[in-house]
Write a protein that holds these residues in place. Structure first.
Motif, PDB file in Angstrom:
ATOM      1  N   ARG A  53       0.526  -1.160  -0.196  1.00 19.46           N
ATOM      2  CA  ARG A  53       0.299  -0.304   0.057  1.00 19.46           C
ATOM      3  C   ARG A  53       0.378   0.648   0.301  1.00 19.46           C
ATOM      4  O   ARG A  53       0.522   1.964  -0.161  1.00 19.46           O
ATOM      5  CB  ARG A  53      -0.982   0.050   1.728  1.00 19.46           C
ATOM      6  CG  ARG A  53      -1.878  -1.194   1.422  1.00 19.46           C
ATOM      7  CD  ARG A  53      -3.171  -0.333   0.348  1.00 19.46           C
ATOM      8  NE  ARG A  53      -3.309   0.647   0.431  1.00 19.46           N
ATOM      9  CZ  ARG A  53      -4.201   1.175   1.342  1.00 19.46           C
ATOM     10  NH1 ARG A  53      -4.898   0.153   2.235  1.00 19.46           N
ATOM     11  NH2 ARG A  53      -4.409   2.414   1.388  1.00 19.46           N
ATOM     12  N   THR A 102       1.084   4.609  -3.011  1.00 19.89           N
ATOM     13  CA  THR A 102       1.562   6.315  -2.164  1.00 19.89           C
ATOM     14  C   THR A 102       2.646   5.911  -1.839  1.00 19.89           C
ATOM     15  O   THR A 102       3.336   5.185  -1.252  1.00 19.89           O
ATOM     16  CB  THR A 102       0.814   6.018  -1.019  1.00 19.89           C
ATOM     17  OG1 THR A 102      -0.745   6.418  -1.067  1.00 19.89           O
ATOM     18  CG2 THR A 102       1.185   7.524  -0.041  1.00 19.89           C
ATOM     19  N   ASP A 201      -1.325   6.673   8.767  1.00 16.88           N
ATOM     20  CA  ASP A 201      -2.896   7.476   8.193  1.00 16.88           C
ATOM     21  C   ASP A 201      -3.033   6.749   6.924  1.00 16.88           C
ATOM     22  O   ASP A 201      -4.233   6.463   6.943  1.00 16.88           O
ATOM     23  CB  ASP A 201      -2.675   8.795   7.912  1.00 16.88           C
ATOM     24  CG  ASP A 201      -1.871   9.205   9.690  1.00 16.88           C
ATOM     25  OD1 ASP A 201      -2.735   9.076  10.565  1.00 16.88           O
ATOM     26  OD2 ASP A 201      -1.418  10.536   9.670  1.00 16.88           O
ATOM     27  N   VAL A 202      -2.350   6.488   6.160  1.00 19.02           N
ATOM     28  CA  VAL A 202      -2.811   5.820   5.081  1.00 19.02           C
ATOM     29  C   VAL A 202      -4.014   4.789   5.156  1.00 19.02           C
ATOM     30  O   VAL A 202      -4.900   4.518   4.281  1.00 19.02           O
ATOM     31  CB  VAL A 202      -1.739   6.250   3.551  1.00 19.02           C
ATOM     32  CG1 VAL A 202      -2.015   5.532   2.354  1.00 19.02           C
ATOM     33  CG2 VAL A 202      -0.899   7.358   3.246  1.00 19.02           C
ATOM     34  N   GLN A 204      -5.483   3.391   7.505  1.00 14.44           N
ATOM     35  CA  GLN A 204      -6.396   3.157   7.895  1.00 14.44           C
ATOM     36  C   GLN A 204      -7.187   3.956   6.654  1.00 14.44           C
ATOM     37  O   GLN A 204      -8.651   4.105   6.965  1.00 14.44           O
ATOM     38  CB  GLN A 204      -6.374   4.651   8.617  1.00 14.44           C
ATOM     39  CG  GLN A 204      -5.911   4.656  10.147  1.00 14.44           C
ATOM     40  CD  GLN A 204      -6.210   3.305  10.458  1.00 14.44           C
ATOM     41  OE1 GLN A 204      -7.490   3.242  10.965  1.00 14.44           O
ATOM     42  NE2 GLN A 204      -5.536   2.344  10.859  1.00 14.44           N
ATOM     43  N   THR A 205      -7.102   4.031   5.195  1.00 12.11           N
ATOM     44  CA  THR A 205      -8.079   4.564   4.380  1.00 12.11           C
ATOM     45  C   THR A 205      -8.272   3.282   3.592  1.00 12.11           C
ATOM     46  O   THR A 205      -7.228   2.090   3.603  1.00 12.11           O
ATOM     47  CB  THR A 205      -7.769   5.876   3.743  1.00 12.11           C
ATOM     48  OG1 THR A 205      -6.297   5.308   2.875  1.00 12.11           O
ATOM     49  CG2 THR A 205      -7.242   6.787   4.088  1.00 12.11           C
ATOM     50  N   THR A 206      -8.916   3.338   2.417  1.00  8.37           N
ATOM     51  CA  THR A 206      -9.236   1.742   0.776  1.00  8.37           C
ATOM     52  C   THR A 206      -7.696   2.391  -0.130  1.00  8.37           C
ATOM     53  O   THR A 206      -8.150   3.390  -0.011  1.00  8.37           O
ATOM     54  CB  THR A 206     -10.135   1.645   1.018  1.00  8.37           C
ATOM     55  OG1 THR A 206     -10.955   3.046  -0.023  1.00  8.37           O
ATOM     56  CG2 THR A 206     -11.874   1.301   2.033  1.00  8.37           C
ATOM     57  N   ALA A 209     -10.212   4.056  -2.554  1.00 11.11           N
ATOM     58  CA  ALA A 209      -9.608   5.596  -2.601  1.00 11.11           C
ATOM     59  C   ALA A 209      -8.527   6.109  -3.132  1.00 11.11           C
ATOM     60  O   ALA A 209      -8.138   7.108  -3.629  1.00 11.11           O
ATOM     61  CB  ALA A 209     -10.167   5.747  -0.761  1.00 11.11           C
ATOM     62  N   GLN A 210      -7.754   5.020  -2.236  1.00 14.54           N
ATOM     63  CA  GLN A 210      -5.701   6.412  -2.452  1.00 14.54           C
ATOM     64  C   GLN A 210      -5.490   6.267  -3.746  1.00 14.54           C
ATOM     65  O   GLN A 210      -5.176   7.094  -4.453  1.00 14.54           O
ATOM     66  CB  GLN A 210      -5.258   5.104  -1.897  1.00 14.54           C
ATOM     67  CG  GLN A 210      -4.831   5.588  -0.065  1.00 14.54           C
ATOM     68  CD  GLN A 210      -4.499   7.025   0.382  1.00 14.54           C
ATOM     69  OE1 GLN A 210      -3.704   7.223  -0.772  1.00 14.54           O
ATOM     70  NE2 GLN A 210      -4.967   7.618   1.103  1.00 14.54           N
ATOM     71  N   LEU A 213      -7.595   9.373  -5.589  1.00 11.31           N
ATOM     72  CA  LEU A 213      -7.402  10.316  -4.993  1.00 11.31           C
ATOM     73  C   LEU A 213      -6.346  10.489  -5.924  1.00 11.31           C
ATOM     74  O   LEU A 213      -5.578  12.018  -6.346  1.00 11.31           O
ATOM     75  CB  LEU A 213      -7.090  10.844  -3.812  1.00 11.31           C
ATOM     76  CG  LEU A 213      -8.541  10.672  -3.007  1.00 11.31           C
ATOM     77  CD1 LEU A 213      -8.480  10.399  -1.921  1.00 11.31           C
ATOM     78  CD2 LEU A 213      -9.402  11.994  -3.656  1.00 11.31           C
TER      79      LEU A 213
END
Length: 252
Positions: A53, A102, A201-202, A204-206, A209-210, A213
């Motif tokens: 991720r 990311t 933090d990253v 914690q997102t899906t 979505a990442q 974005l």
């Protein structure tokens, strides 16, 4: 942990996290043709691991990256530099920017020239207090060749680009934060803790979505960004079979 420590670019894979380490500390991690080729191979491997991720790019030793290894192309003609060296760096850095994951540049040491250009191709830059950054190419009779100027313009605007490129001066991490060139300023040698928090933090997102974005924020202009978000989100909803409730229908 899966580790490939061969060569001058080390790759560490551990679950959702990958570390790409420039491992040429005796040369201040200066980027040679061989090193760029190895970096390209590591990025290809990372892109193939869908469970990853977040990708952290860092430098071994006390310097993040001193830039291009000028000793390698010192005797080359300008035509060869542009034709081979410049295109290779642009392609590899483009691969870094294009990763679906990311990316974070963990700058626990100074970054100059191609080293700063490398960091600018990451999504986030975390820098340690006390380091310096710069694009000194103009003082050497050339210009940034690995898309660094356009990256500065994109992340920090024309004022920051002029200060970096047209003066060739070295900026402190504090000045770089003020200008928007770096995103987070850590205490001296405290980059790892800040990077870890950003990674948490990253995560914690899906992933979807990442990815949406990241692609949207790469598009210039607010109109292009919003339309891309809408189209990508619509495609995702169509793929998953989800629908967006109609607010007019609820009000009837």
């Amino acid at each position: 942990m899966n580790v490939d420590a061969s060569g001058t670019v080390r790759l560490e894979l551990q679950g959702p996290l990958a570390r790409v380490v420039l491992d040429r500390p005796r040369k201040r991690n200066a980027l040679s043709t061989h090193m760029l080729t190895e970096l390209d191979a590591r990025l290809t491997t990372v892109a193939e691991h869908s469970e990853v991720r977040v990708v952290i790019v860092e430098g071994a030793g006390t310097v993040f990256c001193a830039g291009a290894d000028t000793a390698e192309f010192g005797g080359l003609s300008s035509e060869l530099i542009r034709g081979r060296w410049t295109r290779l760096g642009q392609r590899v850095f483009g691969s870094l920017a294009g990763l679906p994951q990311t990316t974070i540049a963990a700058m626990d040491g100074s970054a100059f020239g191609g080293g700063l250009e490398l960091a600018l191709h990451c999504d986030f830059r975390v820098a340690s207090a006390g380091i310096g950054i710069g694009l000194p190419e103009a003082t050497l009779g050339t210009t940034p060749g690995w898309s660094g100027l356009s990256r500065v313009l994109g992340v920090a605007g024309p004022s920051a680009a002029r200060i970096l490129a047209m003066t060739g001066r070295t900026l402190s991490a504090e000045d770089a934060l003020r200008l928007g060139i770096i995103d987070f300023l850590a205490p001296e040698h405290g980059v790892e803790a800040h990077v870890r928090q950003l990674v948490d933090d990253v995560l914690q997102t899906t992933p979807v979505a990442q990815c949406i974005l990241k692609q949207a924020l790469a598009q210039p202009g607010p109109g292009g960004l919003s339309s891309l978000v809408d189209s990508l989100a619509g495609a995702y909803l169509a793929e998953t079979g989800e629908t967006i409730p109609n607010p007019l229908r609820r009000s009837q």
